[in-house]
Design an enzyme around this catalytic site. Structure first.
Site, mmCIF file in Angstrom:
data_model
loop_
_atom_site.group_PDB
_atom_site.id
_atom_site.type_symbol
_atom_site.label_atom_id
_atom_site.label_comp_id
_atom_site.label_asym_id
_atom_site.label_seq_id
_atom_site.Cartn_x
_atom_site.Cartn_y
_atom_site.Cartn_z
ATOM 1 N N ASN A 46 40.025 1.252 -12.471
ATOM 2 C CA ASN A 46 38.559 0.763 -12.714
ATOM 3 C C ASN A 46 38.930 -0.732 -13.194
ATOM 4 O O ASN A 46 37.800 -1.453 -12.985
ATOM 5 C CB ASN A 46 38.696 1.418 -14.165
ATOM 6 C CG ASN A 46 38.165 2.934 -14.543
ATOM 7 O OD1 ASN A 46 37.818 3.160 -13.276
ATOM 8 N ND2 ASN A 46 38.404 3.572 -15.277
ATOM 9 N N ARG A 373 25.315 8.658 -2.746
ATOM 10 C CA ARG A 373 26.891 8.695 -2.531
ATOM 11 C C ARG A 373 27.100 10.446 -1.991
ATOM 12 O O ARG A 373 26.631 11.341 -2.775
ATOM 13 C CB ARG A 373 27.693 8.482 -3.768
ATOM 14 C CG ARG A 373 27.568 7.006 -4.185
ATOM 15 C CD ARG A 373 28.534 6.739 -5.325
ATOM 16 N NE ARG A 373 28.361 5.635 -5.893
ATOM 17 C CZ ARG A 373 28.811 4.245 -5.868
ATOM 18 N NH1 ARG A 373 29.172 4.272 -4.351
ATOM 19 N NH2 ARG A 373 28.328 3.376 -6.337
ATOM 20 N N ARG A 403 27.270 0.858 -3.860
ATOM 21 C CA ARG A 403 28.677 -0.271 -3.969
ATOM 22 C C ARG A 403 29.788 0.493 -3.633
ATOM 23 O O ARG A 403 30.254 1.584 -4.137
ATOM 24 C CB ARG A 403 28.595 -0.973 -5.230
ATOM 25 C CG ARG A 403 29.395 -2.289 -5.219
ATOM 26 C CD ARG A 403 29.666 -2.682 -6.554
ATOM 27 N NE ARG A 403 28.641 -3.196 -7.027
ATOM 28 C CZ ARG A 403 28.303 -4.185 -7.375
ATOM 29 N NH1 ARG A 403 28.522 -5.382 -6.464
ATOM 30 N NH2 ARG A 403 27.140 -4.493 -8.058
ATOM 31 N N HIS A 433 18.153 4.846 -6.955
ATOM 32 C CA HIS A 433 19.236 5.654 -7.480
ATOM 33 C C HIS A 433 18.598 7.121 -7.666
ATOM 34 O O HIS A 433 19.301 8.145 -8.074
ATOM 35 C CB HIS A 433 19.564 5.236 -8.851
ATOM 36 C CG HIS A 433 20.810 4.161 -8.888
ATOM 37 N ND1 HIS A 433 22.071 4.447 -8.824
ATOM 38 C CD2 HIS A 433 20.644 3.002 -8.931
ATOM 39 C CE1 HIS A 433 22.911 3.428 -8.767
ATOM 40 N NE2 HIS A 433 21.883 2.603 -8.938
ATOM 41 N N TYR A 466 31.476 15.538 -12.706
ATOM 42 C CA TYR A 466 30.710 15.034 -13.433
ATOM 43 C C TYR A 466 29.578 15.863 -14.171
ATOM 44 O O TYR A 466 29.123 16.870 -13.410
ATOM 45 C CB TYR A 466 30.007 13.734 -12.712
ATOM 46 C CG TYR A 466 31.036 12.902 -12.143
ATOM 47 C CD1 TYR A 466 32.180 12.509 -12.696
ATOM 48 C CD2 TYR A 466 30.326 11.959 -10.896
ATOM 49 C CE1 TYR A 466 33.107 11.374 -12.150
ATOM 50 C CE2 TYR A 466 31.471 11.176 -10.503
ATOM 51 C CZ TYR A 466 32.719 10.875 -10.818
ATOM 52 O OH TYR A 466 33.506 9.819 -10.459
#
Length: 484
Positions: A46, A373, A403, A433, A466
């Site tokens: 991170n 992604r 990214r 997105h 997630y």
């Protein structure tokens, strides 16, 4: 007006507070040992991204206008960087203490990371033999001088740095890439079960063998972090198609200016100044640690302990959704009523099954989808390729500006195109997105739609980690909106 700023937290410091909470998990003795190792490694990765993206962005802002202030706390870019660096020094000191405490607990489990000071002579001799045979022929070494330019140091690469001296010459700097992609990071110590040394520490110890004729007066390991904040639209090259342009952007990002230098040991201040001068780096960005420069090897240590289930959280697996019967076709169930999947508590399998059914359904004429992604071995892509090969019209928007996933998405876009899919690459000035999938069917009753709208990426791996929602509907109104 100035008092209103006290109501807000600075964005960068707020993010560091978040990463502090990750570190707190690594410090929490109530958690299983291997889970604490994971949190420690996540804290570091991170922080790497924070320097590459946020510090990199602030650095760019300083070059544009060093007096500009952000509108929440009235801090300039330079003030934000200084405040972040001060906080990071405190966090990394805590990180080092947590790491050394966890090493003691690993020793109780029979896993030890050793240095040469804690090895028997026989083990040292065997490691020297290993170094001469397997490492020495593959290593490159540099001596910085007027004749030898300072080498390019790769982002997040680890380098052994030596201070070299002779009677006739003043001090010079020697640099050796430690090649993590060449050498295994964990090197077993001969004759010591469960004992390892990090490959970069092995290289550092035997540096004198690469610099014969010089005295190695001091040495350290070094790691560079480079700015990764690059505006793809700002440097758009009209002579390239957009995918080739993004491939060039990825190459350029690897060569952007350094934003941090990490050292594993104290070294001459004169040498640090020389490194900073060559790297064009502010000395305030230099960090000295009491732990390894890259903690990703901790996941390998966890693999050594997989049989010790008490050292891990009890596994949690996504469950079948009660709203859908996976033993039956998915499309008719959605046609009957709307469905909602909740990841990671419920499995992504029904959505993957839906894509596969659509690829094979003779009534399906097209599948349109946004991709941001993807998993490394994407079943979503497999289904889209299958659909195109079955003659369906497959339109895919692949967002190449995801990214650190740009290279993966470039390769996926090529694969999709080879299969016959129509691929587009996003919208100039925006990053797409949205997670949207539209399946269009044509039957004797006319045109109908199956629409999926999600909050999470079409990624089977992260859907197990997630928290996201995936809404499936046959609503004609929503289908027409998705078409637009």
């Amino acid at each position: 007006m100035e008092n209103t700023y006290h109501c807000y937290a600075n964005r960068e410091l707020s993010w560091l507070r978040f990463n502090e909470r990750v570190l707190e998990e690594a410090e929490d003795s109530r958690l299983p040992l291997c889970e604490r190792l994971s949190f420690l490694s996540i804290f570091q990765s991170n922080l790497d991204e924070f320097f590459m993206v946020r510090i990199g962005s602030l650095q760019d802002q300083m070059l544009l206008d060093k007096n500009a202030r952000e509108n929440k706390t009235n801090m300039t870019s330079g003030e934000q960087i200084d405040a972040a660096l001060a906080f990071i020094h405190k966090l990394t000191a805590r990180r080092d203490a947590a790491y050394n405490g966890l090493l003691e607990q690993l020793a109780e489990q029979g896993i030890r990371l050793l240095d040469f000071a804690h090895m028997e002579e026989e083990s040292r001799a065997e490691l020297e033999k290993l170094f001469r045979q397997d490492y020495l022929p593959l290593l490159s070494s540099f001596i910085i001088s007027k004749k030898q330019a300072f080498p390019f140091l790769k982002n997040k690469g680890i380098y052994a740095v030596a201070v070299l001296s002779t009677k006739a010459e003043k001090k010079k700097i020697g640099i050796v890439p430690c090649g993590s992609e060449i050498f295994p990071r964990l090197v077993p110590v001969p004759g010591r079960t469960g004992c390892f040394i990090l490959s970069e520490e092995l290289i550092l110890h035997f540096l004198p063998l690469l610099y014969k004729g010089y005295k190695v007066s001091s040495k350290t390991l070094a790691r560079i972090t480079r700015n990764a904040d690059i505006d793809a639209d700002l440097i758009y090259d009209e002579d390239l198609n957009y995918r080739d342009h993004m491939a060039e952007v990825v190459k350029k990002r690897k060569k952007l200016a350094p934003v941090r230098l990490e050292l594993s040991r104290e070294i001459d201040e004169e040498i640090i100044q020389s490194l900073c001068k060559n790297l064009k780096l502010d000395p305030k960005r230099v960090f000295e640690y009491d732990s390894p420069l890259d903690h990703s090897f901790l996941f390998q240590i966890e693999d050594q302990l997989r049989s010790h289930t008490d050292l891990f959280f009890a596994p949690r697996h996504p469950q079948p959704s009660p709203a859908l019967d996976e033993r039956k076709p998915i499309i008719p169930q959605i046609m009957q009523e709307d469905k909602l999947l909740h990841y990671p508590y419920e499995s992504i399998r029904p959505f993957l099954q839906l894509l596969h059914e659509a690829a094979c359904d003779p009534d399906v004429v097209s599948i349109k989808m946004t991709l941001y992604r993807l998993a490394n071995h994407s079943k979503v892509v497999d289904a889209l390729v299958e659909a195109a090969e079955n003659g369906k019209q497959v339109d895919v928007l692949v967002e190449l500006k995801a990214r650190f996933d740009e290279e993966n998405n470039i390769e996926w876009s090529r694969l999709l195109e080879r299969a016959g899919c129509h691929v587009v690459y996003g919208i100039e000035g925006l990053k797409v997105h949205s997670k949207l999938c539209l399946i269009t069917r044509k039957t004797k009753d006319g045109i109908s739609f199956i629409t999926q709208i999600g909050t999470g990426n079409y990624n089977e791996k992260t859907s197990r980690l997630y928290t996201d929602l995936s809404f499936l509907t046959a609503s004609r109104e929503i289908g027409l909106e998705a078409t637009e």
